[in-house]
Design a protein around this motif. Structure first.
Motif, PDB file in Angstrom:
ATOM      1  N   GLN A  31       0.823  -1.208   0.000  1.00 62.50           N
ATOM      2  CA  GLN A  31       0.000   0.000   0.000  1.00 62.50           C
ATOM      3  C   GLN A  31       0.858   1.258   0.000  1.00 62.50           C
ATOM      4  N   GLY A  32       2.091   1.133   0.530  1.00 65.21           N
ATOM      5  CA  GLY A  32       2.982   2.289   0.593  1.00 65.21           C
ATOM      6  C   GLY A  32       3.349   2.813  -0.789  1.00 65.21           C
ATOM      7  N   VAL A  33       3.267   1.946  -1.792  1.00 66.80           N
ATOM      8  CA  VAL A  33       3.629   2.349  -3.141  1.00 66.80           C
ATOM      9  C   VAL A  33       2.672   3.414  -3.675  1.00 66.80           C
ATOM     10  N   ASN A  34       1.463   3.446  -3.143  1.00 68.89           N
ATOM     11  CA  ASN A  34       0.474   4.416  -3.598  1.00 68.89           C
ATOM     12  C   ASN A  34       0.680   5.799  -2.997  1.00 68.89           C
ATOM     13  N   THR A  35       1.509   5.894  -1.969  1.00 66.27           N
ATOM     14  CA  THR A  35       1.667   7.174  -1.286  1.00 66.27           C
ATOM     15  C   THR A  35       3.092   7.712  -1.326  1.00 66.27           C
ATOM     16  N   THR A  36       4.080   6.843  -1.593  1.00 69.34           N
ATOM     17  CA  THR A  36       5.478   7.281  -1.544  1.00 69.34           C
ATOM     18  C   THR A  36       6.029   7.504  -2.940  1.00 69.34           C
ATOM     19  N   ASP A  37       6.781   8.574  -3.084  1.00 70.04           N
ATOM     20  CA  ASP A  37       7.449   8.844  -4.353  1.00 70.04           C
ATOM     21  C   ASP A  37       8.818   8.170  -4.322  1.00 70.04           C
ATOM     22  N   SER A  38       8.841   6.854  -4.556  1.00 77.11           N
ATOM     23  CA  SER A  38      10.096   6.122  -4.432  1.00 77.11           C
ATOM     24  C   SER A  38      10.827   5.935  -5.764  1.00 77.11           C
ATOM     25  N   ARG A  39      10.163   6.146  -6.886  1.00 76.43           N
ATOM     26  CA  ARG A  39      10.804   6.005  -8.194  1.00 76.43           C
ATOM     27  C   ARG A  39      11.687   7.229  -8.435  1.00 76.43           C
ATOM     28  N   VAL A  40      12.899   6.995  -8.972  1.00 77.98           N
ATOM     29  CA  VAL A  40      13.850   8.080  -9.205  1.00 77.98           C
ATOM     30  C   VAL A  40      14.209   8.134 -10.685  1.00 77.98           C
ATOM     31  N   GLU A  41      14.149   9.336 -11.251  1.00 71.00           N
ATOM     32  CA  GLU A  41      14.652   9.577 -12.598  1.00 71.00           C
ATOM     33  C   GLU A  41      15.829  10.534 -12.461  1.00 71.00           C
ATOM     34  N   LEU A  42      16.999  10.052 -12.851  1.00 72.21           N
ATOM     35  CA  LEU A  42      18.227  10.832 -12.738  1.00 72.21           C
ATOM     36  C   LEU A  42      18.635  11.262 -14.140  1.00 72.21           C
ATOM     37  N   THR A  74      19.079   9.922 -19.310  1.00 70.94           N
ATOM     38  CA  THR A  74      18.141   9.764 -18.198  1.00 70.94           C
ATOM     39  C   THR A  74      18.119   8.310 -17.764  1.00 70.94           C
ATOM     40  N   ILE A  75      18.272   8.094 -16.461  1.00 64.55           N
ATOM     41  CA  ILE A  75      18.253   6.760 -15.869  1.00 64.55           C
ATOM     42  C   ILE A  75      17.097   6.712 -14.884  1.00 64.55           C
ATOM     43  N   ALA A  76      16.271   5.667 -14.979  1.00 62.92           N
ATOM     44  CA  ALA A  76      15.150   5.504 -14.039  1.00 62.92           C
ATOM     45  C   ALA A  76      15.419   4.288 -13.164  1.00 62.92           C
ATOM     46  N   ALA A  77      15.092   4.399 -11.892  1.00 66.11           N
ATOM     47  CA  ALA A  77      15.262   3.281 -10.960  1.00 66.11           C
ATOM     48  C   ALA A  77      14.028   3.187 -10.072  1.00 66.11           C
ATOM     49  N   SER A  78      13.425   2.010 -10.055  1.00 65.51           N
ATOM     50  CA  SER A  78      12.253   1.813  -9.196  1.00 65.51           C
ATOM     51  C   SER A  78      12.217   0.405  -8.629  1.00 65.51           C
ATOM     52  N   GLU A  79      13.370  -0.267  -8.613  1.00 63.36           N
ATOM     53  CA  GLU A  79      13.374  -1.659  -8.169  1.00 63.36           C
ATOM     54  C   GLU A  79      13.361  -1.839  -6.655  1.00 63.36           C
ATOM     55  N   HIS A  80      13.647  -0.766  -5.913  1.00 63.72           N
ATOM     56  CA  HIS A  80      13.661  -0.861  -4.448  1.00 63.72           C
ATOM     57  C   HIS A  80      12.449  -0.152  -3.862  1.00 63.72           C
ATOM     58  N   ARG A  81      12.177  -0.469  -2.605  1.00 63.56           N
ATOM     59  CA  ARG A  81      11.019   0.146  -1.947  1.00 63.56           C
ATOM     60  C   ARG A  81      11.322   1.546  -1.458  1.00 63.56           C
ATOM     61  N   SER A  82      12.598   1.835  -1.191  1.00 61.44           N
ATOM     62  CA  SER A  82      12.909   3.148  -0.631  1.00 61.44           C
ATOM     63  C   SER A  82      13.502   4.076  -1.691  1.00 61.44           C
ATOM     64  N   GLN A  83      13.196   5.344  -1.538  1.00 60.81           N
ATOM     65  CA  GLN A  83      13.692   6.365  -2.464  1.00 60.81           C
ATOM     66  C   GLN A  83      15.216   6.443  -2.415  1.00 60.81           C
ATOM     67  N   LEU A  84      15.769   6.338  -1.225  1.00 56.44           N
ATOM     68  CA  LEU A  84      17.222   6.440  -1.061  1.00 56.44           C
ATOM     69  C   LEU A  84      17.945   5.311  -1.800  1.00 56.44           C
ATOM     70  N   MET A  85      17.437   4.087  -1.697  1.00 57.57           N
ATOM     71  CA  MET A  85      18.073   2.959  -2.388  1.00 57.57           C
ATOM     72  C   MET A  85      17.926   3.105  -3.904  1.00 57.57           C
ATOM     73  N   ASN A  86      16.781   3.638  -4.357  1.00 56.66           N
ATOM     74  CA  ASN A  86      16.602   3.871  -5.788  1.00 56.66           C
ATOM     75  C   ASN A  86      17.536   4.977  -6.290  1.00 56.66           C
ATOM     76  N   ASP A  88      20.527   5.605  -5.059  1.00 56.39           N
ATOM     77  CA  ASP A  88      21.845   4.965  -5.150  1.00 56.39           C
ATOM     78  C   ASP A  88      21.937   4.076  -6.385  1.00 56.39           C
ATOM     79  N   ALA A  89      20.866   3.333  -6.669  1.00 61.67           N
ATOM     80  CA  ALA A  89      20.857   2.445  -7.840  1.00 61.67           C
ATOM     81  C   ALA A  89      20.960   3.253  -9.131  1.00 61.67           C
ATOM     82  N   ALA A  90      20.244   4.370  -9.198  1.00 61.13           N
ATOM     83  CA  ALA A  90      20.276   5.210 -10.397  1.00 61.13           C
ATOM     84  C   ALA A  90      21.669   5.804 -10.589  1.00 61.13           C
TER      85      ALA A  90
END
Length: 142
Positions: A31-42, A74-86, A88-90
């Motif tokens: 459910q957190g996916v509906n409220t958190t902006d965890s996807r990162v576009e770098l 542009t690199i997109a990362a959304s494989e992790h649940r947290s914005q910080l980990m995404n 780092d991945a990006a």
């Protein structure tokens, strides 16, 4: 304030040249996916970056051509649940892409000729094979 990103030992991207956008991810998170902006576009503007030496920039623009939109990678990362980990991945993916694109071209192959020994071995094998085949013929002549 975004921190600088070292790209191997070649150069360092200042944090001011990176653009980050956050949005809702479609990946894991319940459910957190509906409220958190965890996807990162770098995004990083390769064409106009002052951090990249001119010789490397030309090579990178050529190699990244298909991935660039108006000179921006542009690199997109959304494989992790947290914005910080995404984030780092990006950044890790960005560094990887830039390292591959800035790598020097492989050394030219120097043409070589077969050695005298290898020529002799090849001819000897051909003679041996010829003898084997010649020995097969004529046995069943009546």
């Amino acid at each position: 304030m975004a921190e600088d990103v070292p790209v191997g030992s070649r150069f360092v991207i200042p944090g001011t040249e990176l653009r980050e956008r956050f949005s809702r991810s479609s990946g894991p998170g319940g459910q957190g996916v509906n409220t958190t902006d965890s996807r990162v576009e770098l995004s990083f503007d390769v064409a106009r970056s002052v951090a990249i030496p001119p010789a490397l920039r030309a090579r990178m623009l050529t190699r990244l051509g298909a991935r660039l939109v108006d000179g921006v990678l542009t690199i997109a990362a959304s494989e992790h649940r947290s914005q910080l980990m995404n984030r780092d991945a990006a950044r890790a993916r960005l560094v990887d892409q830039l390292l591959q694109a800035s790598a020097p071209p492989p050394a030219k192959r120097r043409p070589t000729k077969p050695s005298k020994g290898s020529k002799e071995r090849r001819l000897a094998e051909k003679k041996r094979r010829s003898q084997v085949k010649r020995g097969r013929g004529g046995r069943y002549d009546d």
